[in-house]
Design a protein around this motif. Structure first.
Motif, PDB file in Angstrom:
ATOM      1  N   LEU A 641     -49.550  -8.431 -21.825  1.00 23.60           N
ATOM      2  CA  LEU A 641     -50.332  -7.370 -23.241  1.00 23.60           C
ATOM      3  C   LEU A 641     -51.724  -7.280 -23.108  1.00 23.60           C
ATOM      4  CD1 LEU A 641     -48.479  -7.749 -26.168  1.00 23.60           C
ATOM      5  CD2 LEU A 641     -47.998  -6.016 -24.686  1.00 23.60           C
ATOM      6  N   SER A 642     -52.158  -8.195 -22.801  1.00 31.57           N
ATOM      7  CA  SER A 642     -53.616  -8.442 -22.310  1.00 31.57           C
ATOM      8  C   SER A 642     -53.925  -9.315 -21.180  1.00 31.57           C
ATOM      9  CB  SER A 642     -54.468  -9.004 -24.036  1.00 31.57           C
ATOM     10  OG  SER A 642     -54.338 -10.553 -23.845  1.00 31.57           O
ATOM     11  N   TYR A 679     -56.582  -8.237 -32.404  1.00 29.02           N
ATOM     12  CA  TYR A 679     -54.849  -7.286 -32.078  1.00 29.02           C
ATOM     13  C   TYR A 679     -54.597  -7.345 -31.800  1.00 29.02           C
ATOM     14  CZ  TYR A 679     -57.260  -5.398 -37.407  1.00 29.02           C
ATOM     15  OH  TYR A 679     -56.949  -5.606 -38.715  1.00 29.02           O
ATOM     16  N   VAL A 680     -53.240  -7.249 -31.655  1.00 27.67           N
ATOM     17  CA  VAL A 680     -52.269  -7.267 -29.875  1.00 27.67           C
ATOM     18  C   VAL A 680     -51.579  -6.090 -30.548  1.00 27.67           C
ATOM     19  CG1 VAL A 680     -50.272  -8.734 -29.543  1.00 27.67           C
ATOM     20  CG2 VAL A 680     -51.694  -9.521 -30.590  1.00 27.67           C
ATOM     21  N   VAL A 681     -50.958  -5.074 -29.284  1.00 30.32           N
ATOM     22  CA  VAL A 681     -50.375  -3.954 -29.315  1.00 30.32           C
ATOM     23  C   VAL A 681     -48.890  -4.472 -28.415  1.00 30.32           C
ATOM     24  CG1 VAL A 681     -51.215  -1.477 -29.240  1.00 30.32           C
ATOM     25  CG2 VAL A 681     -53.122  -2.689 -29.244  1.00 30.32           C
ATOM     26  N   LEU A 685     -41.712  -0.469 -27.569  1.00 26.94           N
ATOM     27  CA  LEU A 685     -39.962  -0.380 -28.153  1.00 26.94           C
ATOM     28  C   LEU A 685     -39.478   0.999 -29.119  1.00 26.94           C
ATOM     29  CD1 LEU A 685     -42.227  -2.458 -31.293  1.00 26.94           C
ATOM     30  CD2 LEU A 685     -40.929  -3.530 -29.716  1.00 26.94           C
ATOM     31  N   THR A 686     -38.452   1.402 -29.628  1.00 29.02           N
ATOM     32  CA  THR A 686     -38.316   2.210 -30.134  1.00 29.02           C
ATOM     33  C   THR A 686     -38.574   2.810 -30.538  1.00 29.02           C
ATOM     34  OG1 THR A 686     -36.141   1.174 -29.357  1.00 29.02           O
ATOM     35  CG2 THR A 686     -35.803   3.420 -30.679  1.00 29.02           C
ATOM     36  N   PRO A 687     -39.029   4.413 -30.150  1.00 30.85           N
ATOM     37  CA  PRO A 687     -40.332   5.697 -30.986  1.00 30.85           C
ATOM     38  C   PRO A 687     -39.051   5.808 -31.977  1.00 30.85           C
ATOM     39  CG  PRO A 687     -40.646   5.888 -29.008  1.00 30.85           C
ATOM     40  CD  PRO A 687     -39.157   4.778 -28.540  1.00 30.85           C
ATOM     41  N   GLY A 688     -40.032   5.912 -33.434  1.00 32.03           N
ATOM     42  CA  GLY A 688     -39.679   5.995 -34.220  1.00 32.03           C
ATOM     43  C   GLY A 688     -38.583   5.842 -35.433  1.00 32.03           C
ATOM     44  N   ALA A 689     -38.181   3.900 -34.489  1.00 30.42           N
ATOM     45  CA  ALA A 689     -37.642   2.768 -35.269  1.00 30.42           C
ATOM     46  C   ALA A 689     -38.944   1.960 -36.249  1.00 30.42           C
ATOM     47  CB  ALA A 689     -37.335   1.768 -34.224  1.00 30.42           C
ATOM     48  N   ARG A 690     -38.421   0.982 -36.770  1.00 31.61           N
ATOM     49  CA  ARG A 690     -38.978   0.324 -37.846  1.00 31.61           C
ATOM     50  C   ARG A 690     -38.005  -1.313 -37.405  1.00 31.61           C
ATOM     51  NH1 ARG A 690     -37.947   0.418 -43.921  1.00 31.61           N
ATOM     52  NH2 ARG A 690     -35.479   0.530 -43.322  1.00 31.61           N
ATOM     53  N   TYR A 691     -39.251  -2.049 -37.246  1.00 29.35           N
ATOM     54  CA  TYR A 691     -38.923  -3.872 -36.543  1.00 29.35           C
ATOM     55  C   TYR A 691     -39.044  -4.316 -38.540  1.00 29.35           C
ATOM     56  CZ  TYR A 691     -37.902  -2.080 -32.336  1.00 29.35           C
ATOM     57  OH  TYR A 691     -37.804  -1.069 -30.815  1.00 29.35           O
ATOM     58  N   ARG A 692     -38.310  -4.922 -38.021  1.00 24.17           N
ATOM     59  CA  ARG A 692     -39.266  -6.731 -38.960  1.00 24.17           C
ATOM     60  C   ARG A 692     -39.326  -7.927 -38.156  1.00 24.17           C
ATOM     61  NH1 ARG A 692     -34.680  -6.863 -40.984  1.00 24.17           N
ATOM     62  NH2 ARG A 692     -35.012  -5.807 -43.057  1.00 24.17           N
ATOM     63  N   ASP A 703     -44.340   2.978 -33.864  1.00 21.72           N
ATOM     64  CA  ASP A 703     -45.303   3.766 -33.847  1.00 21.72           C
ATOM     65  C   ASP A 703     -46.367   3.327 -33.853  1.00 21.72           C
ATOM     66  OD1 ASP A 703     -43.756   6.036 -32.553  1.00 21.72           O
ATOM     67  OD2 ASP A 703     -42.802   5.798 -34.506  1.00 21.72           O
ATOM     68  N   ALA A 704     -46.314   2.542 -35.315  1.00 28.15           N
ATOM     69  CA  ALA A 704     -47.785   2.078 -34.920  1.00 28.15           C
ATOM     70  C   ALA A 704     -47.876   1.043 -34.950  1.00 28.15           C
ATOM     71  CB  ALA A 704     -47.604   2.164 -36.723  1.00 28.15           C
ATOM     72  N   LEU A 705     -47.156   0.497 -34.794  1.00 29.98           N
ATOM     73  CA  LEU A 705     -47.965  -0.934 -33.536  1.00 29.98           C
ATOM     74  C   LEU A 705     -47.924  -0.738 -32.464  1.00 29.98           C
ATOM     75  CD1 LEU A 705     -44.221  -3.638 -34.595  1.00 29.98           C
ATOM     76  CD2 LEU A 705     -46.303  -3.491 -35.466  1.00 29.98           C
ATOM     77  N   MET A 706     -47.420   0.279 -31.922  1.00 33.06           N
ATOM     78  CA  MET A 706     -47.786   0.521 -30.185  1.00 33.06           C
ATOM     79  C   MET A 706     -49.166   1.554 -30.453  1.00 33.06           C
ATOM     80  SD  MET A 706     -43.763   1.548 -28.067  1.00 33.06           S
ATOM     81  CE  MET A 706     -43.672   2.376 -29.718  1.00 33.06           C
TER      82      MET A 706
END
Length: 731
Positions: A641-642, A679-681, A685-692, A703-706
C-alpha cells in the motif's frame, strides 16, 4: 487447450487465463518471438517489420534478403553465430574451438501436464487440476549435431508460463557451452522501467527502479549462490506503471547458484529482457550423448500493474514450487536460541528457555549453532556433525524429550556445505574442499566449501545428518550457508568450468534425499540471512530466513523488496531484542511484532528469561493475534500500500482470495509537530460490500475504503505500528 499450433503459419500460441504468448517458426526455420501480453485472439506476426538495414546487419547465408536480419528481428532463443550481435542466450564452441551455431526449427511436441527437469527444481503441476500443458520446440544445428529443446510450461490458472532448455550433443564430436540462459523477451518498441533488487548482507533486496535507455542493465551473482547482493527476480514495466495500473512483465529464476538478468535498449529502440545462468567460471563441455539443462525461469505478465505480477509469483511459488506437508500447513511460532545464548548454552539453559516459551504460547525451540563436536566458536568443527553430549548434559534424545514434555517442538541448526580446517572431516579428507592446488584458499568466516559435485562428499554428509536426525524427534532444521564460493577447483573434475553448475546439482540431490527421508521435518533455508532467497531453494524448503537484520524498521524495506518476487509464506521473520544488535535502534515490541507478522514464518530471537512481565504479555498477545491472521498471511493476496523508502507510512495488506477477510498493517516512519492524520487506502476488497473492523466494530463501505482510505491515529508516534482486521458483512 492452453497451447495451439497453426500448421499454415507455423505459429505457436500459449494462453493462460489473462495472457497470450505467441511465437513463429518462420520460412527459414528461425524462431521469432511475436507477442506476450493481454489475452487476445489472432496472429501477431504483423508486429514484426522488415526493412533494408544491410549496412551493418548480417543476413543468414541462405536467406539472400537484405531486409532480413536476426540483428533486428525479435527472437525466441537468440544464439551466437546467427548475425544477431545482441546478447544471446546460447554460445557454443566446437571441438576445433570455433564459436557459433545455426539453430533451425525441426519440430515440436505438445503434451499434458508440466514438464520436470532432471536434477533441478521446477514448477510442478497437479495432474488435471490446474490444466497445465507442456510445449517442446526443437531447434537443431546440423553441422554440430546440436539439439536444443525449448521447454514451455503453461499454467493457465496461475497466469504463469515457465521456460527452460535442454541442450543435447547428438553429434560425433565434443562441444562446449559457454553461455546457457533460459528465457528471453524481445520488445519491438516501448518505453520501459526496470525494477531490480540490490543489497548486501543484512540489507537484502532493496528495490531499485529506473528507465531503460540505450545500453545494457544487468544484475547477477558470481558468488556461487543467488546472493545477498542481487535477487534473481527482475520486473520490466511501462514507464508510467504503478502498483495497480500499467503493463508489467516479471522473470523469476528457479535456481540457487550464479545467475545473470539483463535488460538492453537496442539500436533500433527495441528492448531485450533475458535471464539465466551466469557466464562466470562457466564453460560446460558436452561429449557425444551428453546434455546440459538450462534451469527454469518463471514468467508472468500483468496489464493491471506491478502488484499483479507479484501476486502471480506468490501463488505459483506457494502452491507449485513449495512441496510437502508444510506447503499448506501453519508453521509453528518458534524461539531461536542464537540471540539468547549465542554459543554459550547448555541443555539446562535450553530447557529453561523452552519452559518460558511454553508459558508464552511459543510452540518450538530451535537450538542454533554450537551443539556439535568441539564447536564453541566459529573457528572449528564444521563438518563434524556429532552431538556434544557433554555440553547438552546428556543425549540429544533426552534433551528433546524434556523439551517435548513441555509441549514445545524441537529443531536445530546445521551448516553442512561448509567445513572448518580445524575439524576431523578436513583432516581426513582435505581433498574434499573446493581449493586451487598450490594456492592458499580464500577463507570466509574461517571456513571452506565442501565439493558437493562429488558423490562421496554428499554421501558422507547424508549419513552424518541422518545419524543426528534419527536420534530424536527433530521437527525443524535450519540449513545455513555462510560464505561465497571463490576457489572453483574440484580435484574430481577435469573440466573446472563445470564445477559451479555441478555443485548446485549436488546440493539439490542431497536436499532431495533428505526431504524425501524426513517429510515431516520443516526445513528452513538460510545463507547469512537472505543470501540464497530464491525459488530453487523453496522447492526443497518452504521458508527462508529473510535477513540476519532483525531490526523492525530495516525489515520493512527488506520484506517490501522480497514481496515483489516471493510469497509471505516463504519469509522467516522474528521479533528480536532491542536495542538491535546490528544497528542499535530501539523499537517498541508491538512494532517489532507487527513487522515480523508480515512473514508467514513468525518467531522470536531473544532471551525470554530476561524479559519483564510487560514484554511477556506483549508476546502472549502477539502469538494469539498471529494465529488469528496466519492463514490470511500465508494464503492471501498481498498488496504493497505504500513504500518504506518513499512514504512517511509503510503499509501493507493481505486479502483472502474470496475477499471475505483482510488485514491491514502500518508503521509510521515519520512524525511532524502538530501533524495531521495519515491515510491508508486498501485494495482488493469486494466492490459494493461493507466491512467491519473487528477490534473497533466500525463498519466501512468497501468502495470508500478503496477510494479515500481511512486515517491512522493522529497521536501515533514514530516507529509505532497498528494492525486492522476487516471482515466482509454478507447481509
Amino acid at each position: 487447450m492452453s497451447i495451439s499450433f497453426d500448421d499454415s503459419t507455423r505459429v505457436f500460441t500459449l494462453s493462460t487465463r489473462s495472457t497470450t504468448y505467441q511465437m513463429q517458426a518462420d520460412p527459414y526455420g528461425f524462431l521469432l518471438h511475436l507477442y506476450y501480453g493481454a489475452r487476445t485472439d489472432g496472429y501477431m506476426a504483423y508486429l514484426v517489420t522488415y526493412a533494408d538495414r544491410s549496412g551493418m546487419c548480417g543476413c543468414p547465408y541462405d536467406v539472400h534478403d537484405r531486409t532480413y536480419s536476426l540483428d533486428v528481428l525479435p527472437q525466441e532463443f537468440p544464439f551466437q553465430g546467427a548475425g544477431d550481435m545482441r546478447s544471446p542466450l546460447l554460445s557454443v564452441r566446437d571441438a576445433s574451438g570455433a564459436f557459433g551455431c545455426d539453430l533451425r526449427y525441426v519440430g515440436y511436441e505438445i503434451r499434458p501436464g508440466k514438464y520436470g527437469l532432471p536434477g533441478l527444481p521446477a514448477v510442478y503441476s497437479d495432474d488435471e487440476a490446474d490444466g497445465a500443458e507442456t510445449l517442446v520446440v526443437r531447434l537443431r544445428d546440423a553441422r554440430l549435431g546440436l539439439m536444443v529443446e525449448l521447454l514451455y510450461g503453461v499454467m493457465p490458472e496461475l497466469d504463469v508460463i515457465t521456460r527452460a532448455a535442454r541442450i543435447k550433443n547428438e553429434g560425433a564430436g565434443r562441444i562446449t557451452i559457454d553461455r546457457a540462459q533460459s528465457a528471453c523477451l524481445d520488445f519491438v518498441h516501448g518505453e520501459f522501467d526496470v525494477i531490480s533488487f540490490y543489497g548486501r548482507h543484512a540489507m537484502e533486496r532493496m528495490p531499485d527502479r529506473h528507465p531503460v535507455g540505450h545500453g545494457s542493465f544487468s544484475v547477477g551473482s558470481r558468488r556461487g549462490m543467488s546472493s545477498n547482493q542481487y535477487s534473481p527476480v527482475l520486473v520490466l514495466c511501462d514507464h508510467t506503471a504503478t502498483e495497480s495500473t500499467g503493463r508489467a512483465w516479471g522473470m523469476n529464476f528457479v535456481y540457487s547458484g550464479g545467475f545473470e538478468a539483463q535488460v538492453t535498449g537496442e539500436q533500433f529502440d527495441q528492448t531485450r529482457f533475458q535471464m539465466g545462468l551466469s557466464d562466470d567460471r562457466f564453460s560446460y563441455p558436452l561429449e557425444p550423448g551428453e546434455e546440459l539443462v538450462a534451469p527454469e525461469v518463471i514468467m508472468t505478465y500483468s496489464d493491471a500493474g506491478i502488484e499483479r505480477v507479484s501476486q502471480n509469483f506468490h501463488r505459483c511459488i506457494r502452491t507449485r514450487v513449495c512441496r510437502g506437508m508444510w506447503r499448506d500447513t501453519p508453521r509453528p511460532v518458534l524461539i531461536n536460541s542464537w540471540e539468547a545464548f549465542y554459543f554459550d548454552f547448555t541443555g539446562e539453559s535450553l530447557v529453561k528457555l523452552a519452559e518460558k516459551a511454553s508459558k508464552l504460547g511459543i510452540e518450538m525451540l530451535v537450538m542454533d549453532d554450537g551443539w556439535f563436536s568441539t564447536r564453541r566458536d566459529d573457528l572449528r568443527a564444521l563438518g563434524d556433525w556429532t552431538v556434544n553430549e557433554g555440553k547438552l548434559g546428556g543425549t540429544l534424545a533426552e534433551l528433546v524429550e524434556r523439551v517435548n514434555a513441555l509441549g514445545v517442538k524441537f529443531g536445530l541448526w546445521v551448516e553442512p556445505e561448509m567445513v572448518s580446517e580445524d575439524s576431523e572431516l578436513y583432516r581426513e579428507h582435505p581433498d574434499w574442499v573446493l581449493a586451487v592446488p598450490g594456492k592458499g584458499p580464500v577463507l570466509g568466516r574461517d571456513q571452506l566449501v565442501l565439493d558437493l559435485s562429488r558423490p562421496e562428499v554428499r554421501e558422507n554428509l547424508f549419513a552424518q545428518l541422518c545419524a543426528v536426525f534419527d536420534q530424536a524427534n527433530i521437527e525443524y532444521v535450519k540449513w545455513d550457508y555462510n560464505r561465497s564460493i571463490v576457489d572453483t577447483y574440484s580435484r574430481a573434475s577435469n573440466d573446472q568450468g563445470k564445477v559451479l553448475y555441478d555443485y548446485m546439482l549436488g546440493l539439490y540431490d542431497l536436499l532431495d534425499r533428505l526431504v524425501a527421508r524426513y517429510p515431516k521435518i520443516l526445513f528452513e533455508g538460510c545463507s547469512a540471512g537472505g543470501g540464497r532467497f530464491d525459488a530453487g531453494m523453496l522447492y526443497y524448503m518452504p521458508q527462508i530466513w529473510t535477513s540476519d537484520n532483525t531490526d523492525a524498521i530495516n525489515r520493512l524495506t527488506i520484506q517490501y523488496g522480497t514481496s515483489f518476487g516471493f510469497p509471505a509464506s516463504a519469509m522467516g521473520a522474528h521479533v528480536s531484542a532491542c536495542p538491535n544488535e546490528i544497528n542499535g535502534r530501539d523499537v517498541p515490541i508491538s512494532t517489532r511484532g507487527i513487522a515480523a507478522m508480515q512473514g508467514g514464518a513468525f518467531g522470536y530471537e531473544l532471551d525470554l528469561l530476561e524479559l519483564p512481565e510487560r514484554a511477556c504479555e506483549h508476546i502472549r498477545e502477539q502469538v494469539r493475534r498471529y494465529h488469528e491472521i496466519e492463514s490470511i498471511v500465508r494464503e492471501g493476496l498481498f498488496f504493497r500500500l505504500s513504500s518504506p523508502k518513499q512514504d512517511p507510512v509503510c503499509a501493507w495488506e493481505y486479502v483472502t482470495e474470496d475477499g471475505l477477510r483482510a488485514v491491514v498493517s502500518a508503521v509510521r516512519l515519520e512524525v511532524e509537530g502538530y501533524g495531521v492524520a495519515s491515510y491508508v487506502v486498501p485494495r482488493g476488497l469486494t466492490p459494493g460490500a461493507r466491512y467491519r473492523e473487528l477490534d473497533s466494530g466500525v463498519v466501512y463501505p468497501a468502495d470508500a475504503l478503496m477510494d479515500m482510505g481511512f486515517p491512522l491515529p493522529v497521536t501515533l508516534e514514530a516507529n509505532a505500528a497498528v494492525m486492522y482486521r476487516f471482515e466482509r458483512m454478507d447481509d
